[in-house]
Enzyme design. Sequence first.
Site: not given
Ligand code: NOJ
Length: 717
Positions: A269
């Site tokens: 993430d």
């Molecule tokens: C953080 C989020 O937790 C995740 O779900 C998302 O896909 C990413 N950012 C990218 O934007």
Amino acid sequence: MTVILALLLAAAPAFAAPRPDLEALLKKMTLEEKVGQLQQAGGPIEGSPALLELAGKGKIGSTLNVRGAKTVNALQRAALGTRLGIPLLFGFDVIHGYRTIFPIPLALAATWDPAVAEAAARLSAREAVLDGLRWTFAPMVDIARDPRWGRVAEGAGEDPFLGSAMARAYVRGFQGKDPASSDSLAACAKHWVGYGAAEAGRDYSTTEISERTLREIYFPPFKAALDEGVLTFMSAFNDLNGVPASANAFTLTKVLRGEWGFKGFVVSDWDSVAQLIPHGLADGADEAARLALGAGVDMEMNSVLYSSEVPKLVKDGRLKTAAVDEAVRRVLRVKAALGLFERPYADEALASAAPDAAARKAARDAAVRSLVLLKNDGGLLPLSKSLKTLAVIGPLADDGAAVLGSWTGDGKAAEAVTVLAGLRAALPGATVVFSTGCAVTGDSDAGFAEAVAAARSADAVVLVLGEAGDMSGEASSRAFLDLPGRQLDLAKAVLAAGRPTAVVLLNGRPLTLSGLAEKAPAILEAWQPGTEGGAAVAAVLFGDAGPGGKLPITFPRTLGQVPLYYNHKNTGRPPSESDHYTSKYLDAPVTPLFRFGHGLSYASVRLSGLTVSAGKAGSYAVAVDAENAGAREGDEVVQLYIRRAAASVTRHVAELKGFRRLTLKPGEKRRVEFTLGPRELGFHGLDMRFAVEPGVYEVMAGTDSAPGLSARLTVAL
Ligand code: NOJ
């Protein structure tokens, strides 16, 4: 011969026959080129000279957030101009729509109809590829039992069986029949794993989850996505039992690769590799990169520790070349599965455009099916279309952002049908008066008098209350679950005017609605219903369509009950009115206000005749009659649960194992059949192995998670 080949190709799994020869390609790669494939860069939508330079030097394998066919093609040209010309993969969060926004995933789960989620994902993929995207960070398949956590909006709720069905549907929809086709996106099962169990419902917080609960509650939707061929996983932010999910070798390697045989790649993430430092696992950038890659995170999102640290780590022997090679192999495999080596470019003649009539219809149909009628005393709904004056009251009634919710892709609030607009369109001949009454948050009641006067002037009232569009989703945890601001007081004031009043709720999570439910005769849970949300709400309020959604998550009475979910353990002292020393509260009931699986209909469906009989190969056939005894056509979701009163490890008081959404005409009766096989009956026993234990099972059928019919099933092995 040709026929056989064609059949083989048709049945080919996502990773069959990768082109080009990836092993040969891997052999040609330098360490720096390999590391480049493992680095994803976050970018501005319109790209940047810095990104172009990174792509032209082979320093990135993927981007996120960059979009638009011309922009991605410029980056792609730079990447293809490098020595080995490996294409970039362009990712973006296409969560519940790209330009046409569908209901939030929690609402799509409330349809209890995976075909709706699949169709939404398919249309979203088609729209997203027009802007050069080939990868979405969806579906989010995190089980969530705590509505304080704002991201309950993005998942399918609290149940692993419903969550698994939805996970499969999204993967089918995003990836299509063949991920290599030009209208498909690679899907990403996220957030692996346990992220939804954030302590105290605070986003990014720590999680402690037993292995059995991981395997029975949190893993199944991920496994379902994998079985459906999902190409990627995302490692989560949370600390999981002392080892953050983005460095957790047990989940990333032992389970995902070893037990499940996942062949795609895992992306971290956002910054979750660098976050191993504040977590207190890594004491520096080099350790963070080593721990994440070593545990099985193949690609790093946004933070750039793989680029800066991995070459050094390999050179000084702290990270094996084989580990890097394996990660690169997985990334290349996905790129090949998407056909990027053959068709790396987006078609610049195409671009995302405003939703057309067909897209709007799909969004409206999905929204209609996602609405949950929580309460309808005296059959107040549907309202009559012949009313002369309708008062529409509430701070969210004309709020486009509130119908879209979080993660709106390329969606535009101005293109959304608000509830007010939907009601106006449904009642062309009536006078519609509108008053906001109060703000979503804040203390002022200055608008109450005008709202009450509007209510008094009308034949009926629709009160639109709930949360603003950005009050759920990422980093939007709440410590209170009440209607924010003065909205409950507004509702009480308007209801006291005594007109027939229906409440429409726009919200991304369960709210504590006891105060409202005491006073309001009719409550329609509309979630954040998307681009056509207002039209869907109007259709259901006036009976052009029936409500038939069911809650995919429990609505507590009060915050102190949280976490409250239907599939809990019984305890040694289950709550009892007559015995003080039982598991309950002094100051609140233990039961929810609206239970999992609840939802009313304009039909009146009764279940009867539950039977269980032995089927094939350790399976059992279950059947139940559903009959519409009411005067209107409508929907019902027949739900099948099981329970074991005694087993080698304690079981949940009910476990959903089947569901079927039906539309029944007045008087229509249908026999609904289910199969209970080893997959439904088995569980992780004392030794953690998944198996079916012999013994007595209770099989229950109902229209919510307190099923009214029950039959005994004796499993002999
Ligand atoms: C953080 C989020 O937790 C995740 O779900 C998302 O896909 C990413 N950012 C990218 O934007």
